[in-house]
Design a protein around this motif. Structure first.
Motif, mmCIF file in Angstrom:
data_model
loop_
_atom_site.group_PDB
_atom_site.id
_atom_site.type_symbol
_atom_site.label_atom_id
_atom_site.label_comp_id
_atom_site.label_asym_id
_atom_site.label_seq_id
_atom_site.Cartn_x
_atom_site.Cartn_y
_atom_site.Cartn_z
ATOM 1 N N LEU A 96 5.092 -6.663 6.151
ATOM 2 C CA LEU A 96 4.075 -6.112 5.262
ATOM 3 C C LEU A 96 2.840 -7.009 5.272
ATOM 4 C CD1 LEU A 96 3.493 -3.904 3.115
ATOM 5 C CD2 LEU A 96 4.436 -5.468 1.418
ATOM 6 N N LYS A 97 1.681 -6.398 5.385
ATOM 7 C CA LYS A 97 0.437 -7.164 5.392
ATOM 8 C C LYS A 97 0.072 -7.601 3.975
ATOM 9 C CE LYS A 97 -1.437 -4.939 9.450
ATOM 10 N NZ LYS A 97 -2.499 -4.126 9.995
ATOM 11 N N TRP A 98 -0.520 -8.795 3.879
ATOM 12 C CA TRP A 98 -0.914 -9.376 2.598
ATOM 13 C C TRP A 98 -1.805 -8.423 1.802
ATOM 14 C CZ3 TRP A 98 0.231 -12.887 -0.827
ATOM 15 C CH2 TRP A 98 -0.716 -13.279 -1.765
ATOM 16 N N TYR A 108 0.333 -3.998 -5.725
ATOM 17 C CA TYR A 108 0.698 -4.591 -7.008
ATOM 18 C C TYR A 108 -0.474 -4.877 -7.949
ATOM 19 C CZ TYR A 108 5.456 -4.889 -5.463
ATOM 20 O OH TYR A 108 6.719 -4.562 -5.028
ATOM 21 N N LEU A 109 -1.658 -5.121 -7.387
ATOM 22 C CA LEU A 109 -2.804 -5.476 -8.234
ATOM 23 C C LEU A 109 -3.956 -4.491 -8.166
ATOM 24 C CD1 LEU A 109 -2.884 -9.329 -7.591
ATOM 25 C CD2 LEU A 109 -1.870 -8.105 -9.520
ATOM 26 N N HIS A 152 -8.570 -11.327 -5.711
ATOM 27 C CA HIS A 152 -7.207 -11.672 -5.301
ATOM 28 C C HIS A 152 -6.942 -11.434 -3.810
ATOM 29 C CE1 HIS A 152 -7.334 -7.592 -7.036
ATOM 30 N NE2 HIS A 152 -6.519 -7.269 -6.054
ATOM 31 N N PHE A 153 -7.837 -10.788 -3.107
ATOM 32 C CA PHE A 153 -7.676 -10.586 -1.667
ATOM 33 C C PHE A 153 -8.149 -11.796 -0.854
ATOM 34 C CE2 PHE A 153 -7.767 -6.173 -3.113
ATOM 35 C CZ PHE A 153 -6.701 -5.639 -2.404
ATOM 36 N N HIS A 154 -8.773 -12.781 -1.501
ATOM 37 C CA HIS A 154 -9.383 -13.899 -0.792
ATOM 38 C C HIS A 154 -8.949 -15.240 -1.364
ATOM 39 C CE1 HIS A 154 -11.867 -10.900 1.118
ATOM 40 N NE2 HIS A 154 -12.133 -10.423 -0.085
ATOM 41 N N THR A 155 -9.008 -16.275 -0.524
ATOM 42 C CA THR A 155 -8.668 -17.626 -0.953
ATOM 43 C C THR A 155 -9.848 -18.561 -0.675
ATOM 44 O OG1 THR A 155 -7.670 -18.151 1.188
ATOM 45 C CG2 THR A 155 -6.203 -17.330 -0.525
#
Length: 86
Positions: free
Chosen positions: A20-22, A29-30, A53-56
């Motif tokens: 499953l891709k991140w 979920y979000l 939440h898709f990025h760091t």
């Protein structure tokens, strides 16, 4: 430093996700909470993201997809900060 893992391929994934891709996991979920992508020094809006939440912090991979086409050439781009504005 003859470490046993030296010859192993680098992994950037999370083991419990399997194939499953991140992004798919996070979206499920979000959901999505879009917002502007701004240049840190100027505050200029240079794109739009699907959610913090898709990025760091420090991320460079995939940043071109969230930038306006006329901004990409000014890079390299990376995530320097994440600020939620309500």
């Amino acid at each position: 430093w003859d470490l046993p893992t030296m010859a192993r391929k680098d992994s950037q994934g999370i083991c419990f996700l399997g194939k499953l891709k991140w992004d798919d996991f996070m979206e499920h979920y979000l959901g999505e909470t879009p917002g502007p992508v701004c240049e840190l020094d100027t505050g200029l809006v240079v794109g739009k993201h699907r959610g913090l939440h898709f990025h760091t912090i420090g991320q460079r991979k995939g940043i071109g997809r969230i930038l306006r086409p006329n901004e990409i050439h000014r890079g390299p781009w990376f995530i320097a900060a994440k600020v939620r504005r309500y």
